[in-house]
Design a protein around this motif. Structure first.
Motif, mmCIF file in Angstrom:
data_model
loop_
_atom_site.group_PDB
_atom_site.id
_atom_site.type_symbol
_atom_site.label_atom_id
_atom_site.label_comp_id
_atom_site.label_asym_id
_atom_site.label_seq_id
_atom_site.Cartn_x
_atom_site.Cartn_y
_atom_site.Cartn_z
ATOM 1 N N GLN A 1 -4.797 7.290 -1.887
ATOM 2 C CA GLN A 1 -4.542 5.869 -2.127
ATOM 3 C C GLN A 1 -4.838 5.488 -3.586
ATOM 4 O O GLN A 1 -5.303 4.384 -3.858
ATOM 5 N N TYR B 1 -3.357 2.180 -4.637
ATOM 6 C CA TYR B 1 -3.976 1.006 -4.006
ATOM 7 C C TYR B 1 -5.374 0.754 -4.549
ATOM 8 O O TYR B 1 -5.718 -0.372 -4.930
ATOM 9 N N THR B 2 -6.201 1.816 -4.594
ATOM 10 C CA THR B 2 -7.582 1.612 -5.047
ATOM 11 C C THR B 2 -7.632 1.188 -6.508
ATOM 12 O O THR B 2 -8.408 0.305 -6.884
ATOM 13 N N SER B 3 -6.796 1.791 -7.345
ATOM 14 C CA SER B 3 -6.820 1.413 -8.759
ATOM 15 C C SER B 3 -6.301 -0.009 -8.955
ATOM 16 O O SER B 3 -6.812 -0.760 -9.801
ATOM 17 N N HIS C 1 -12.909 -9.311 -1.261
ATOM 18 C CA HIS C 1 -13.046 -7.881 -0.979
ATOM 19 C C HIS C 1 -13.341 -7.632 0.500
ATOM 20 O O HIS C 1 -14.471 -7.332 0.884
ATOM 21 N N LYS D 1 -6.573 -2.485 -6.788
ATOM 22 C CA LYS D 1 -7.569 -3.427 -6.280
ATOM 23 C C LYS D 1 -8.811 -3.463 -7.176
ATOM 24 O O LYS D 1 -9.424 -4.522 -7.352
ATOM 25 N N ALA E 1 -11.638 -1.549 -1.285
ATOM 26 C CA ALA E 1 -11.086 -0.384 -1.984
ATOM 27 C C ALA E 1 -11.303 -0.470 -3.493
ATOM 28 O O ALA E 1 -11.135 0.527 -4.197
ATOM 29 N N HIS F 1 -13.335 4.360 -3.182
ATOM 30 C CA HIS F 1 -12.055 4.895 -3.624
ATOM 31 C C HIS F 1 -11.648 6.084 -2.764
ATOM 32 O O HIS F 1 -12.150 7.194 -2.921
ATOM 33 N N SER F 2 -10.729 5.840 -1.860
ATOM 34 C CA SER F 2 -10.321 6.861 -0.892
ATOM 35 C C SER F 2 -9.246 7.780 -1.468
ATOM 36 O O SER F 2 -8.481 7.375 -2.350
ATOM 37 N N ASP G 1 0.848 -1.195 0.000
ATOM 38 C CA ASP G 1 0.000 0.000 0.000
ATOM 39 C C ASP G 1 0.881 1.241 0.000
ATOM 40 O O ASP G 1 2.089 1.168 0.281
#
Length: 306
Positions: free
Chosen positions: A152, A155-157, A184, A159, A144, A148-149, A95
């Motif tokens: 990050q 990380y979000t893209s 998830h 995941k 995530a 979508h935080s 991450d």
């Protein structure tokens, strides 16, 4: 669907010595699975294997999900050692916590390469063995993928990419009897989450993850649901289950589109016709800026990787 009995199944796990990997390995061994454990530190992964049984039950190999050659070698050795591989769990992941404006580009690319490309490489390296057993591929994604935080993006893209990758590959492999699923979970305790909580930016975003919407669930509940997902050869595992609607909303019409737009025989035909270069284009169309391949890659390089 009958339960997919894990007794004597050979399960390969990348990132096996991490927080989730180690807990998952122990739970699968308790179910009777035999374990091929893959991680970067050979001494650490061999020590992990010893805690789970003798070499007929668990063995560790060094493997780097950023290297196709490393994964192929580890999978081949594991298959030779155990006789086959039934399940591959692509679990390795990292991450970051920084905004796009200040994040080192190399850090972004590293997260994508491990979290997303690493899942693809793990699946690709394991597929020849799993296909023989009509087994199952599982990619560890995250909530995530759907929530979508900020800070990050890598990380979000990555995941979200794992979720999409699993859906696409499932369609490719369904006629072969191979199942594919994505996992998830929301926040749960791991060394990576310890870093998130300790990071001032992470604490500002998530408030310590001890209450409210971002409260962590137990690692035991995540592992229990993952094991159940393997036994069901599930398309998707959401933890906790109350988040299922959130997870499924983005793909509300996915099943309809898959059935209406991707006929099984058409998928099989496309697979037969596909080029290993990724595009079945005449050479002259692969070299210019209007082609589908990166114009910065030389024709010689394209031929060598094709």
């Amino acid at each position: 669907m009958p339960k997919y009995d894990l007794t004597n199944r050979v399960v390969a796990i990348t990132g096996s010595t991490g927080g989730l990997g180690s807990a998952l390995a122990a739970a699968l061994r308790a179910k009777g699975a035999r374990l091929a454990l893959f991680d970067l530190d050979l001494a650490q992964v061999e020590a992990q294997a010893k805690t789970l049984g003798d070499l007929s039950l668990a063995r560790g190999w060094i493997a780097n999900v950023r290297s196709m050659e490393s994964l192929e070698a580890a999978m081949a050795d594991a298959a030779a050692h155990f006789g086959h591989i039934d399940v591959v769990i692509a679990n390795a992941g990292i991450d970051t916590m920084a905004p796009m404006a200040t994040l080192n580009p190399e850090a972004f690319e590293r997260v994508i390469d491990i979290n997303l490309n690493g899942v693809w490489r793990s699946f690709r390296a394991g597929l020849p063995y799993v296909q023989k057993r009509q087994g199952y591929l599982m990619g560890i994604s995250s909530m995530a993928a759907f929530v979508h935080s900020p800070l990050q993006a890598s990380y979000t893209s990555s995941k979200a990419g794992v979720w999409a990758l699993c859906d696409s590959v499932r369609l490719e492999l369904q006629h072969l009897g191979v199942g594919v699923g994505s996992v998830h979970p929301t926040f749960f305790p791991t060394p990576m989450m310890d870093d998130v909580v300790a990071d001032p930016a992470g604490h500002a975003l998530w408030g310590g993850n001890d209450k409210g919407i971002w409260k962590m669930v137990s690692r035991e509940s995540v592992v229990r649901n993952i094991v159940a997902g393997i036994e069901q050869r599930a398309d998707m595992v959401v933890v906790p289950k109350r988040n299922t609607l959130i997870a499924k909303a983005p793909g509300l019409f996915r099943r309809f589109i898959e059935r209406a737009g991707f006929r099984g025989k058409n998928i099989q035909k496309a697979i037969e016709l596909a080029s290993s270069t990724g595009w079945n284009l005449p050479a002259e169309r692969q070299d210019g800026p209007s082609g589908n391949l990166d114009a910065s890659i030389s024709p010689a390089t394209r031929r060598s990787v094709g």
